[in-house]
Each structure stands twice: as C-alpha cells, then as structure tokens.
Design an enzyme around this catalytic site. Structure first.
Site, short mmCIF file in Angstrom:
data_model
loop_
_atom_site.label_atom_id
_atom_site.label_comp_id
_atom_site.label_asym_id
_atom_site.label_seq_id
_atom_site.Cartn_x
_atom_site.Cartn_y
_atom_site.Cartn_z
N ASP A 39 0.87 -1.17 0.00
CA ASP A 39 0.00 0.00 0.00
C ASP A 39 0.91 1.23 0.00
OD1 ASP A 39 -1.69 2.20 0.98
OD2 ASP A 39 -3.14 0.64 1.53
N ILE A 40 0.70 2.16 -0.91
CA ILE A 40 1.59 3.33 -0.98
C ILE A 40 1.26 4.38 0.08
CG2 ILE A 40 2.24 3.00 -3.39
CD1 ILE A 40 0.27 5.34 -4.04
N HIS A 54 -9.64 -6.56 -2.34
CA HIS A 54 -8.27 -6.55 -1.84
C HIS A 54 -8.27 -6.81 -0.35
CE1 HIS A 54 -9.72 -2.39 -1.76
NE2 HIS A 54 -8.84 -2.12 -0.80
N HIS A 68 -6.15 -6.39 3.04
CA HIS A 68 -5.08 -5.64 3.68
C HIS A 68 -4.37 -6.55 4.67
CE1 HIS A 68 -6.37 -1.47 2.57
NE2 HIS A 68 -7.56 -2.04 2.51
#
Length: 128
Positions: free
Chosen positions: A28-29, A92, A94
C-alpha cells in the site's frame, strides 16, 4: 477499470512482493505500518462476497502465504487482516504488520521512501 487492474496490467508501477497466476500482492503506498500489503485477485471483482467459494479460499490461502513472508521480515506482534472494499471497487485484502491496535485504524499512517519500499519488497519476495 480499477486502479488495481491498471497495476496488474503494468500501466501503473507498484512495489510487488508476490504474484501467481491468479493473485498479486504489493505494498500500500499510503501504509498504516511498514509492510502494509494488499493482496488482490487479478480478476476484477468489486465485492469479496461476490467471489465464488473456491476463488475466495485461494485468495485467503495466497494472503496467508504473503502474511507468513511479512512476519519473517517485518518486526511485529501479528499481521492484522482487513477487507473494507469501499475505497477501490476491486477486492483486496489488507495485511498490516501490527504491534498496536491503532495501526489497524486506517487513520494511523507511516511514510517510507522509495528506497525503503524497494528494499522491503525485495526482502518479502525472498521470504515468499
């Protein structure tokens, strides 16, 4: 087309840590913690519970393998897991290395440099 499909197609760069025929994992950016990773099916599906059972179970198994690699590389108490699905309409998972509950709030963020992302991605790939 979701931003994740663009990442999967190579149109947008990412810090990839794992990949197989069906799934990809990348950092994750805007991470909650160092090593915050997204596990994404390559098939664009908006909602996790719209996945067929076998595909869902394979995503969870892939996510578990990525989590085990993260545990080897990122100091933490646990790997937290969250599926929210509101911010990007593409399933998605996490995976967030955590030592404190606040790291799961999505309000706690950390900053990493490009070099830090690249070095950590390499270590996770090696552990995967």
């Amino acid at each position: 087309m979701s931003i994740f499909t663009k990442i999967i197609n190579g149109e947008i760069p990412c810090y990839k840590v794992a990949e197989d025929d069906e799934f990809i994992a990348f950092f994750d950016i805007n991470p909650n913690a160092k090593g915050h990773t997204l596990c994404v099916p390559k098939q664009e599906i908006s909602y996790i519970f719209d996945m067929d059972d076998d595909h869902y179970l394979r995503l969870m198994a892939f996510s578990k393998r990525v989590a085990k690699a993260l545990e080897k590389v990122v100091p933490c108490e646990r790997i937290g897991v969250a599926v929210v699905g509101l911010e990007v309409p593409h399933v998605h998972v996490h995976l967030i290395p955590i030592s404190e509950m606040k790291e799961m709030t999505f309000q706690h963020k950390v900053k990493l440099t490009d070099e830090e992302f690249k070095a950590l991605a390499q270590k996770v790939r090696e552990a995967f």
